[in-house]
Design a protein around this motif. Structure first.
Motif: not given
Length: 313
Positions: A106-112, A117-124, A127-133, A297-303
């Motif tokens: 998921a490219n999250v555009t650094a948006l908290p 949505a990342l948690r709901a994806a429930d992936a083992e 990969v988070v792109v444009e991550d942030s602290p 809010g991101s300009d990407h969908d996750g996969i």
């Protein structure tokens, strides 16, 4: 006066000639045998292809009347095949029972705001792109193992099985190389290849030539891996361009094509119908249960997909 009227008369005759319009109708189909030989020009055309074909179809109808309609229909059919072809299911086979690992990117555009949505994806493995602290901290409870390297690019790998950083980003490597342990160990390339087009934002990006060089070097690295390998992230390589075909030509399986795929660039570049986020598995590995999911809010969908050793046939 005679010289002034020759050109308009010839122009009208050309526009009314059915052979002219039939030639224009056939011309776009030359894209398929010639596209890789066009090099960087082909790479650029691949990005703008849907919009360019649409404008050409409208112009054909406006200028050519009935014969122009024939050309317009051909242009629309060509664009549909070129764009939708790499989205059609092309399943390499099922994953061996009990060996699959769910991987999401998921490219999250650094948006908290994308964290739910990342948690709901429930992936083992995530990969988070444009991550942030702040996103890294928010994922701590859900993922006990992680590798997060802030910078340009900023990429994080979050996992429910142990992971180990093998190689961090560098001038010739826009991502992370990570060993993923567990029931089906593999080497993960978590990537954010810079954009090969102008954005006006001054953000991390590259020329088309630089982008192609980085993808070539990534493909060579992946080919040298002695064991299972997965490439995931925002490659900024549309699936109708040369860079994508270079990667799958190395024996990588496009796991998103275990189902229907579709565009992942979903905001300002929506009209270009770009699938630039990829999840590729190395030789001997397959994919199941592919999906895209929204990132508010991101300009990407996750996969996401389940990847693992292919089942015996």
């Amino acid at each position: 006066m005679e010289r002034e009227t020759v050109r308009p008369v010839r122009s009208r005759r050309l526009r009314s000639s059915p052979w002219w319009w039939l030639l224009l109708a056939a011309l776009p189909w030359a894209w398929f045998p010639l596209r890789d030989g066009l090099g960087l020009v082909g790479d650029t055309l691949a990005i703008v292809l849907p919009l360019l074909a649409g404008l050409a179809a409208v112009a054909s109808v406006a200028l050519g009347r009935w014969w122009g309609v024939v050309t317009a229909v051909s242009l629309v059919l060509f664009a549909t095949v070129a764009v939708v072809g790499p989205w059609t299911p092309e399943d390499a086979g099922p994953v061996a029972p009990g060996r699959g690992v769910t991987v999401a990117s998921a490219n999250v555009t650094a948006l908290p705001g994308t964290v739910p949505a990342l948690r709901a994806a429930d992936a083992e493995v995530l990969v988070v792109v444009e991550d942030s602290p702040s996103i890294d901290a928010a994922l701590d409870a859900a993922y006990p193992f992680r590798v997060f390297v802030d910078g340009t690019p900023s990429v994080g790998v979050y996992s429910r099985v142990p992971v180990r950083l093998l190689e961090a980003q560098g001038p010739d490597f826009p991502g992370l190389r990570v060993a993923v342990e567990g029931r089906s160990p593999f080497v993960l390339y978590a990537m954010h290849v810079p954009r090969p087009w102008w954005t006006g934002s001054g953000s991390y990006q590259a020329t088309p030539a630089e982008h192609h060089r980085l993808v070539e070097e990534t493909a060579e690295r992946v080919a040298r891996e002695p064991g299972p390998v997965v490439v995931a992230g925002d490659l900024n390589s549309t699936d109708r361009a040369r860079d994508y075909r270079l990667l799958v030509g190395q024996g990588l399986t496009d796991t998103l094509r275990s189902a229907w795929a579709g565009p992942t660039s979903v905001t300002q570049w929506r009209l270009f119908l770009l699938r630039i986020d990829h999840l590729l598995a190395g030789p001997g590995w397959c994919g199941d249960d592919a999906q895209r999911f929204p990132l508010p809010g991101s300009d990407h969908d996750g996969i996401a997909a389940t990847v693992g050793p292919c089942a015996s046939r």
